[in-house]
Design a protein around this motif. Sequence first.
Motif, PDB file in Angstrom:
ATOM      1  N   ILE A 114       0.805  -1.185  -0.089  1.00  0.00           N
ATOM      2  CA  ILE A 114      -0.104  -0.088   0.031  1.00  0.00           C
ATOM      3  C   ILE A 114       1.032   1.351  -0.139  1.00  0.00           C
ATOM      4  CG2 ILE A 114      -1.635   1.187   1.236  1.00  0.00           C
ATOM      5  CD1 ILE A 114      -1.239  -2.512   1.770  1.00  0.00           C
ATOM      6  N   ALA A 115       1.075   1.722  -1.346  1.00  0.00           N
ATOM      7  CA  ALA A 115       2.178   2.834  -1.090  1.00  0.00           C
ATOM      8  C   ALA A 115       1.042   4.190  -1.181  1.00  0.00           C
ATOM      9  CB  ALA A 115       2.805   2.762  -2.641  1.00  0.00           C
ATOM     10  N   ILE A 116       1.784   5.147  -0.584  1.00  0.00           N
ATOM     11  CA  ILE A 116       1.111   6.349  -0.394  1.00  0.00           C
ATOM     12  C   ILE A 116       2.071   7.397  -0.890  1.00  0.00           C
ATOM     13  CG2 ILE A 116       0.004   7.876   1.376  1.00  0.00           C
ATOM     14  CD1 ILE A 116      -0.571   5.513   3.121  1.00  0.00           C
ATOM     15  N   SER A 117       1.368   8.335  -1.514  1.00  0.00           N
ATOM     16  CA  SER A 117       2.193   9.522  -1.972  1.00  0.00           C
ATOM     17  C   SER A 117       1.425  10.623  -2.643  1.00  0.00           C
ATOM     18  CB  SER A 117       3.405   9.082  -3.270  1.00  0.00           C
ATOM     19  OG  SER A 117       4.007  10.331  -3.517  1.00  0.00           O
ATOM     20  N   HIS A 118       1.439  11.634  -1.951  1.00  0.00           N
ATOM     21  CA  HIS A 118       0.372  12.987  -2.373  1.00  0.00           C
ATOM     22  C   HIS A 118       0.561  13.226  -3.923  1.00  0.00           C
ATOM     23  CE1 HIS A 118      -2.160  16.274  -2.319  1.00  0.00           C
ATOM     24  NE2 HIS A 118      -0.991  17.073  -2.482  1.00  0.00           N
ATOM     25  N   SER A 119       1.931  13.390  -4.336  1.00  0.00           N
ATOM     26  CA  SER A 119       2.189  13.985  -5.497  1.00  0.00           C
ATOM     27  C   SER A 119       2.258  12.671  -6.635  1.00  0.00           C
ATOM     28  CB  SER A 119       3.805  14.397  -5.460  1.00  0.00           C
ATOM     29  OG  SER A 119       4.890  13.754  -5.321  1.00  0.00           O
ATOM     30  N   GLY A 120       2.772  11.592  -6.253  1.00  0.00           N
ATOM     31  CA  GLY A 120       2.899  10.362  -6.994  1.00  0.00           C
ATOM     32  C   GLY A 120       3.974  10.368  -7.959  1.00  0.00           C
ATOM     33  N   GLU A 121       5.003  11.575  -7.483  1.00  0.00           N
ATOM     34  CA  GLU A 121       6.279  11.508  -8.277  1.00  0.00           C
ATOM     35  C   GLU A 121       7.526  11.374  -7.360  1.00  0.00           C
ATOM     36  OE1 GLU A 121       6.254  11.455 -11.417  1.00  0.00           O
ATOM     37  OE2 GLU A 121       4.092  12.189 -11.875  1.00  0.00           O
ATOM     38  N   THR A 122       7.451  10.847  -6.246  1.00  0.00           N
ATOM     39  CA  THR A 122       8.646  10.454  -5.500  1.00  0.00           C
ATOM     40  C   THR A 122       9.314   9.375  -6.142  1.00  0.00           C
ATOM     41  OG1 THR A 122       7.380  11.292  -3.553  1.00  0.00           O
ATOM     42  CG2 THR A 122       9.270  10.128  -3.323  1.00  0.00           C
ATOM     43  N   ILE A 123      10.732   9.483  -6.459  1.00  0.00           N
ATOM     44  CA  ILE A 123      11.148   8.727  -7.127  1.00  0.00           C
ATOM     45  C   ILE A 123      11.464   7.384  -6.410  1.00  0.00           C
ATOM     46  CG2 ILE A 123      13.588   8.070  -8.326  1.00  0.00           C
ATOM     47  CD1 ILE A 123      11.996  10.063  -9.729  1.00  0.00           C
ATOM     48  N   ASP A 124      11.862   7.619  -5.268  1.00  0.00           N
ATOM     49  CA  ASP A 124      12.093   6.129  -4.521  1.00  0.00           C
ATOM     50  C   ASP A 124      10.900   5.247  -4.300  1.00  0.00           C
ATOM     51  OD1 ASP A 124      14.778   6.949  -3.920  1.00  0.00           O
ATOM     52  OD2 ASP A 124      14.333   7.820  -2.069  1.00  0.00           O
ATOM     53  N   ILE A 125       9.752   6.037  -4.122  1.00  0.00           N
ATOM     54  CA  ILE A 125       8.424   5.135  -3.912  1.00  0.00           C
ATOM     55  C   ILE A 125       8.277   4.493  -5.439  1.00  0.00           C
ATOM     56  CG2 ILE A 125       6.129   5.509  -3.889  1.00  0.00           C
ATOM     57  CD1 ILE A 125       7.235   5.172  -1.032  1.00  0.00           C
ATOM     58  N   ILE A 126       8.369   5.251  -6.420  1.00  0.00           N
ATOM     59  CA  ILE A 126       8.002   4.540  -7.548  1.00  0.00           C
ATOM     60  C   ILE A 126       8.965   3.444  -7.914  1.00  0.00           C
ATOM     61  CG2 ILE A 126       8.359   5.157 -10.285  1.00  0.00           C
ATOM     62  CD1 ILE A 126       7.485   8.113  -9.430  1.00  0.00           C
ATOM     63  N   ASN A 127      10.223   3.441  -7.634  1.00  0.00           N
ATOM     64  CA  ASN A 127      11.185   2.565  -7.862  1.00  0.00           C
ATOM     65  C   ASN A 127      10.893   1.155  -7.095  1.00  0.00           C
ATOM     66  OD1 ASN A 127      12.619   4.181  -9.611  1.00  0.00           O
ATOM     67  ND2 ASN A 127      14.165   4.843  -8.069  1.00  0.00           N
ATOM     68  N   VAL A 128      10.493   1.324  -5.907  1.00  0.00           N
ATOM     69  CA  VAL A 128      10.332   0.430  -4.901  1.00  0.00           C
ATOM     70  C   VAL A 128       9.079  -0.360  -5.553  1.00  0.00           C
ATOM     71  CG1 VAL A 128      11.659   0.925  -3.101  1.00  0.00           C
ATOM     72  CG2 VAL A 128       9.129   1.596  -3.055  1.00  0.00           C
ATOM     73  N   CYS A 129       8.016   0.380  -5.839  1.00  0.00           N
ATOM     74  CA  CYS A 129       6.785   0.109  -6.209  1.00  0.00           C
ATOM     75  C   CYS A 129       6.858  -1.103  -7.615  1.00  0.00           C
ATOM     76  CB  CYS A 129       5.830   0.879  -6.345  1.00  0.00           C
ATOM     77  SG  CYS A 129       5.033   1.426  -5.001  1.00  0.00           S
ATOM     78  N   LEU A 165      -1.123  -1.408  -4.541  1.00  0.00           N
ATOM     79  CA  LEU A 165      -2.235  -0.435  -4.219  1.00  0.00           C
ATOM     80  C   LEU A 165      -1.635   0.856  -3.989  1.00  0.00           C
ATOM     81  CD1 LEU A 165      -4.970   0.661  -3.788  1.00  0.00           C
ATOM     82  CD2 LEU A 165      -4.789  -0.099  -1.108  1.00  0.00           C
ATOM     83  N   VAL A 166      -2.074   1.940  -4.825  1.00  0.00           N
ATOM     84  CA  VAL A 166      -1.520   3.295  -4.708  1.00  0.00           C
ATOM     85  C   VAL A 166      -2.646   4.321  -4.307  1.00  0.00           C
ATOM     86  CG1 VAL A 166      -0.739   5.294  -5.981  1.00  0.00           C
ATOM     87  CG2 VAL A 166       0.466   3.086  -6.451  1.00  0.00           C
TER      88      VAL A 166
END
Length: 281
Positions: free
Chosen positions: A182-197, A208-209
């Motif tokens: 369950i990935a949470i990011s307001h902008s949806g553009e945080t590089i690290d979160i994108i990479n780990v997902c 789930l984003v």
Amino acid sequence: MITFEERIESKKKSLTATEEKIIIQLKSHEKPFLLSMNELAFLSEVSEPSVVRLYKKLGYSSYQELKVALAQELAEMKPSSSQAIDIAPSDSVDVVFEKIGDQFFQAMSLTKDQLQIDQVELAVKRMQQSKRLYFFGQGLSGTVAEDGAHKFMRLGGMTLSVKDPHYQAIYASHMNDGDMVIAISHSGETIDIINVCELAKQSGAFVLVITSNQMATLAQCADICLITQAHETSRQSDAMISRLVQLALLDTLYTRVASEAGGIGKTNINRSRLAVTRMKK
């Protein structure tokens, strides 16, 4: 882009008396983008199918598209309207508190209209089926992820909150089809979160984003993407209100999963409460 007024003007000759009643209600209402279809039909004294016929005649693919268009146009045409809930330096504590409440209510209404119920229910089903739940977030979103994990761990099972991107990457590299992120990011553009997902998906996990932008990079790599909405004011970013809506959405998911868990879920929740109670005087 063709505006609401321009669409009405182009169809003026073909509008029925019933459709004109709906248009009058949309124009006269202070916040028409917050009206549900049922509410608009009731206030206009028409049927819901009449509302459907109108938005289709005006060229909108859905009632939601009409509402989003109205919200955007009103924000541009009536800046004083958005300023009404903006916090001014002269506002007293009670006024600030009330305006924050108004901002939250508006964000909740917009988010409710954006939610695809079938996707929410699918997320609930996947959460039930998953052997392990990983809540990923960074910065302020990491705090929301931590709160989400705290809720779900009460149901028993393996639930983790991970904020450090290195830890997230390590966990993601060892996931399989029994895992859910369950990935949470307001902008949806945080590089690290994108990479780990992306890494988690490659490992077989279900992703789930929760974000505010359905066109964001993170949203594109999700199996399910749930959108939260919040307007930014001139003196306060939408980050705080967005976090509150994200928390409410996680509460909704938790409540549904707990309900579906039945007696076992209730037993586990009570066991968790008892464990915490024992730590108090």
